[in-house]
Design a protein around this motif. Structure first.
Motif, PDB file in Angstrom:
ATOM      1  N   LEU A  76       0.828  -1.206   0.000  1.00 50.31           N
ATOM      2  CA  LEU A  76       0.000   0.000   0.000  1.00 50.31           C
ATOM      3  C   LEU A  76       0.857   1.249   0.000  1.00 50.31           C
ATOM      4  O   LEU A  76       0.576   2.219  -0.703  1.00 50.31           O
ATOM      5  CB  LEU A  76      -0.916   0.002   1.231  1.00 50.31           C
ATOM      6  CG  LEU A  76      -2.186  -0.846   1.176  1.00 50.31           C
ATOM      7  CD1 LEU A  76      -2.900  -0.791   2.513  1.00 50.31           C
ATOM      8  CD2 LEU A  76      -3.114  -0.367   0.080  1.00 50.31           C
ATOM      9  N   CYS A  77       1.912   1.220   0.810  1.00 48.37           N
ATOM     10  CA  CYS A  77       2.776   2.397   0.939  1.00 48.37           C
ATOM     11  C   CYS A  77       3.746   2.531  -0.229  1.00 48.37           C
ATOM     12  O   CYS A  77       4.307   3.613  -0.437  1.00 48.37           O
ATOM     13  CB  CYS A  77       3.559   2.328   2.249  1.00 48.37           C
ATOM     14  SG  CYS A  77       2.529   2.231   3.728  1.00 48.37           S
ATOM     15  N   GLY A  78       3.976   1.439  -0.955  1.00 48.83           N
ATOM     16  CA  GLY A  78       4.926   1.498  -2.060  1.00 48.83           C
ATOM     17  C   GLY A  78       6.365   1.497  -1.611  1.00 48.83           C
ATOM     18  O   GLY A  78       7.247   1.918  -2.372  1.00 48.83           O
TER      19      GLY A  78
ATOM     20  N   MET B 236     -11.118  -7.160  -1.837  1.00 48.23           N
ATOM     21  CA  MET B 236     -10.291  -8.310  -2.188  1.00 48.23           C
ATOM     22  C   MET B 236      -8.983  -7.813  -2.800  1.00 48.23           C
ATOM     23  O   MET B 236      -8.997  -7.002  -3.735  1.00 48.23           O
ATOM     24  CB  MET B 236     -11.026  -9.223  -3.182  1.00 48.23           C
ATOM     25  CG  MET B 236     -12.254  -9.898  -2.610  1.00 48.23           C
ATOM     26  SD  MET B 236     -13.177 -10.856  -3.834  1.00 48.23           S
ATOM     27  CE  MET B 236     -13.944  -9.532  -4.772  1.00 48.23           C
ATOM     28  N   VAL B 237      -7.865  -8.293  -2.263  1.00 53.49           N
ATOM     29  CA  VAL B 237      -6.559  -7.825  -2.719  1.00 53.49           C
ATOM     30  C   VAL B 237      -5.592  -8.994  -2.808  1.00 53.49           C
ATOM     31  O   VAL B 237      -5.794 -10.059  -2.209  1.00 53.49           O
ATOM     32  CB  VAL B 237      -5.967  -6.747  -1.776  1.00 53.49           C
ATOM     33  CG1 VAL B 237      -6.828  -5.508  -1.741  1.00 53.49           C
ATOM     34  CG2 VAL B 237      -5.771  -7.313  -0.380  1.00 53.49           C
ATOM     35  N   SER B 238      -4.527  -8.754  -3.545  1.00 54.40           N
ATOM     36  CA  SER B 238      -3.394  -9.676  -3.608  1.00 54.40           C
ATOM     37  C   SER B 238      -2.123  -8.843  -3.532  1.00 54.40           C
ATOM     38  O   SER B 238      -1.813  -8.093  -4.467  1.00 54.40           O
ATOM     39  CB  SER B 238      -3.426 -10.496  -4.908  1.00 54.40           C
ATOM     40  OG  SER B 238      -2.210 -11.208  -5.064  1.00 54.40           O
ATOM     41  N   ALA B 239      -1.410  -8.958  -2.419  1.00 59.07           N
ATOM     42  CA  ALA B 239      -0.160  -8.213  -2.270  1.00 59.07           C
ATOM     43  C   ALA B 239       0.917  -8.754  -3.198  1.00 59.07           C
ATOM     44  O   ALA B 239       1.862  -8.037  -3.536  1.00 59.07           O
ATOM     45  CB  ALA B 239       0.318  -8.283  -0.814  1.00 59.07           C
TER      46      ALA B 239
ATOM     47  N   LEU C 191      -5.241  -3.479  -5.122  1.00 58.55           N
ATOM     48  CA  LEU C 191      -4.627  -2.492  -4.225  1.00 58.55           C
ATOM     49  C   LEU C 191      -5.137  -1.085  -4.493  1.00 58.55           C
ATOM     50  O   LEU C 191      -5.267  -0.280  -3.567  1.00 58.55           O
ATOM     51  CB  LEU C 191      -3.104  -2.529  -4.359  1.00 58.55           C
ATOM     52  CG  LEU C 191      -2.397  -3.757  -3.771  1.00 58.55           C
ATOM     53  CD1 LEU C 191      -0.895  -3.677  -4.029  1.00 58.55           C
ATOM     54  CD2 LEU C 191      -2.658  -3.856  -2.276  1.00 58.55           C
ATOM     55  N   ASN C 192      -5.409  -0.770  -5.766  1.00 56.06           N
ATOM     56  CA  ASN C 192      -5.903   0.572  -6.080  1.00 56.06           C
ATOM     57  C   ASN C 192      -7.261   0.827  -5.434  1.00 56.06           C
ATOM     58  O   ASN C 192      -7.525   1.924  -4.929  1.00 56.06           O
ATOM     59  CB  ASN C 192      -6.002   0.757  -7.594  1.00 56.06           C
ATOM     60  CG  ASN C 192      -4.659   1.072  -8.232  1.00 56.06           C
ATOM     61  OD1 ASN C 192      -3.797   1.694  -7.610  1.00 56.06           O
ATOM     62  ND2 ASN C 192      -4.468   0.620  -9.453  1.00 56.06           N
ATOM     63  N   ASP C 193      -8.130  -0.177  -5.440  1.00 51.45           N
ATOM     64  CA  ASP C 193      -9.434  -0.029  -4.775  1.00 51.45           C
ATOM     65  C   ASP C 193      -9.262   0.190  -3.282  1.00 51.45           C
ATOM     66  O   ASP C 193      -9.981   0.989  -2.669  1.00 51.45           O
ATOM     67  CB  ASP C 193     -10.290  -1.270  -5.016  1.00 51.45           C
ATOM     68  CG  ASP C 193     -10.968  -1.247  -6.378  1.00 51.45           C
ATOM     69  OD1 ASP C 193     -10.962  -0.177  -7.016  1.00 51.45           O
ATOM     70  OD2 ASP C 193     -11.505  -2.287  -6.802  1.00 51.45           O
ATOM     71  N   LEU C 194      -8.321  -0.513  -2.670  1.00 46.87           N
ATOM     72  CA  LEU C 194      -8.079  -0.364  -1.236  1.00 46.87           C
ATOM     73  C   LEU C 194      -7.495   1.011  -0.924  1.00 46.87           C
ATOM     74  O   LEU C 194      -7.856   1.629   0.092  1.00 46.87           O
ATOM     75  CB  LEU C 194      -7.140  -1.461  -0.741  1.00 46.87           C
ATOM     76  CG  LEU C 194      -6.916  -1.540   0.769  1.00 46.87           C
ATOM     77  CD1 LEU C 194      -8.240  -1.657   1.517  1.00 46.87           C
ATOM     78  CD2 LEU C 194      -5.998  -2.710   1.120  1.00 46.87           C
ATOM     79  N   ARG C 195      -6.621   1.506  -1.775  1.00 47.77           N
ATOM     80  CA  ARG C 195      -6.067   2.860  -1.573  1.00 47.77           C
ATOM     81  C   ARG C 195      -7.165   3.912  -1.680  1.00 47.77           C
ATOM     82  O   ARG C 195      -7.213   4.860  -0.893  1.00 47.77           O
ATOM     83  CB  ARG C 195      -4.971   3.133  -2.607  1.00 47.77           C
ATOM     84  CG  ARG C 195      -3.714   2.290  -2.435  1.00 47.77           C
ATOM     85  CD  ARG C 195      -2.619   2.767  -3.359  1.00 47.77           C
ATOM     86  NE  ARG C 195      -1.438   1.930  -3.283  1.00 47.77           N
ATOM     87  CZ  ARG C 195      -1.038   1.093  -4.241  1.00 47.77           C
ATOM     88  NH1 ARG C 195      -1.752   1.001  -5.376  1.00 47.77           N
ATOM     89  NH2 ARG C 195       0.049   0.363  -4.092  1.00 47.77           N
TER      90      ARG C 195
END
Length: 338
Positions: free
Chosen positions: A148-150, A279-282, A288-292
């Motif tokens: 998430l933080c990159g 729903m995400v996959s690290a 991840l974009n939806d979660l951000r």
């Protein structure tokens, strides 16, 4: 204020602690009553039996068979296919798509570690909106925080229970991301594990700037007993929380859609659970974009950071829909065998 015994580690505190044995008996009895009178979260078995209509033969059907009979939602499958979430087994001669959804990237402000707390007295001042991240040990919490933080912000280990304090990460003057210790199985002593539970419970109860808790669940297993106990705590304290399914790349796409449906059904009665299950996959970065975006909107920062993103997203969705229509129109009809 302190927590109860290990068996009721996430039950709400019902009375102050005294050395009286009768008092302890009353507290334990009240905790058991509260556990029986809290129907907000169904077990996975109960949700399966309610979703799959097999009549009187339900008792003779295994949970695996019930899960196989569960019908996923078509919209969820379409979204998973668009975002490339979940694994997919394709046949040798199956027609593959030549296009993909080019999702515009969402970037968070620079996030860095600024405080760690092993006791409530060490909590930093509650000056900015906060979003907590919590889940069972080895659910992939630290890996997700880094993606998430990159950057490599949180320490990662194959050994569960590495995070042993509440870590506060700051995104400039915008918001705080709070990484909490994992609950459930961990390589830690029982006394240390109880101190983590007490620390998290105190933070959730007392933190006024806590906007939402992101509760991470392993997509392969769904909601377990420890997860339900923690959700009961969040529900009892009127803390808004949202379910995030992790490790989605390890689950078949159809099974992932079924798991998404089950989790939504299990939390539908909750007063404080956000209905949308993420729903995400690290590993692959999908979702991840939806979660951000969800994090930014939770902290009331959508207008500041997502001003042009809506236009880019609308263009990308239109292009994907156009290519998908061509793909469907040019598909050969399947011949039925005589």
């Amino acid at each position: 204020m302190r927590t109860l015994t290990a068996a009721h580690s996430w039950m709400p505190l019902l009375a102050p602690i005294t050395p009286c044995c009768r008092h302890w008996q009353r507290v334990h009895h009240a905790a058991r009553v509260y556990s029986r009178q809290s129907p907000a979260f169904e077990t996975t078995v109960a949700a399966l039996q309610g979703a799959v209509n097999v009549g009187a033969a339900t008792k003779d059907v295994s949970n695996r068979q019930l899960f196989a009979r569960l019908q996923p939602e078509k919209k969820t499958l379409e979204k998973l296919d668009m975002l490339q979430l979940g694994s997919e087994k394709s046949g040798r001669f199956e027609r593959k798509k030549w296009f993909r959804y080019h999702e515009p990237e969402v970037k968070l402000p620079h996030i860095s570690f600024f405080a760690g707390a092993q006791a409530p007295a060490s909590f930093p001042d509650a000056s900015l909106p906060e979003v907590g991240v919590v889940g069972r040990s080895n659910v992939g919490k630290s890996t997700l925080v880094n993606r998430l933080c990159g950057s490599v912000t949180a320490r990662i280990s194959d050994k569960p229970g590495l995070t042993q304090q509440i870590n506060f990460y700051t995104a400039g003057r915008d918001f705080h991301l709070v990484d909490m210790p994992g609950y459930g199985f961990a390589f830690a002593k029982e006394e240390v594990s109880k101190s983590w539970h007490s620390l998290i419970e105190t933070y959730v109860r007392q933190r006024k700037t806590l906007r939402r808790v992101m509760l991470l669940l392993d997509a392969r297993h769904g909601i377990k007993a420890n997860d339900r106990e923690f959700m009961e705590l969040l529900d009892h304290t009127n803390t808004k929380f949202q379910i995030v399914l992790t490790k989605c790349d390890l689950v078949h796409r159809v099974d992932l859609a079924k798991r998404h449906l089950l989790v939504s059904m299990q939390t539908v009665k909750s007063r404080n659970c956000i209905p949308r299950v993420m729903m995400v996959s690290a590993q692959t970065g999908a979702g991840l974009n939806d979660l951000r975006k969800e994090l930014l909107h939770t902290c009331s920062l959508g207008q500041k950071y997502l001003g042009l993103h809506k236009k880019k997203e609308a263009i990308a969705l239109a292009e994907y829909a156009e290519q998908l229509k061509i793909f469907q129109d040019t598909a050969r009809p399947k011949k039925r065998r005589p």
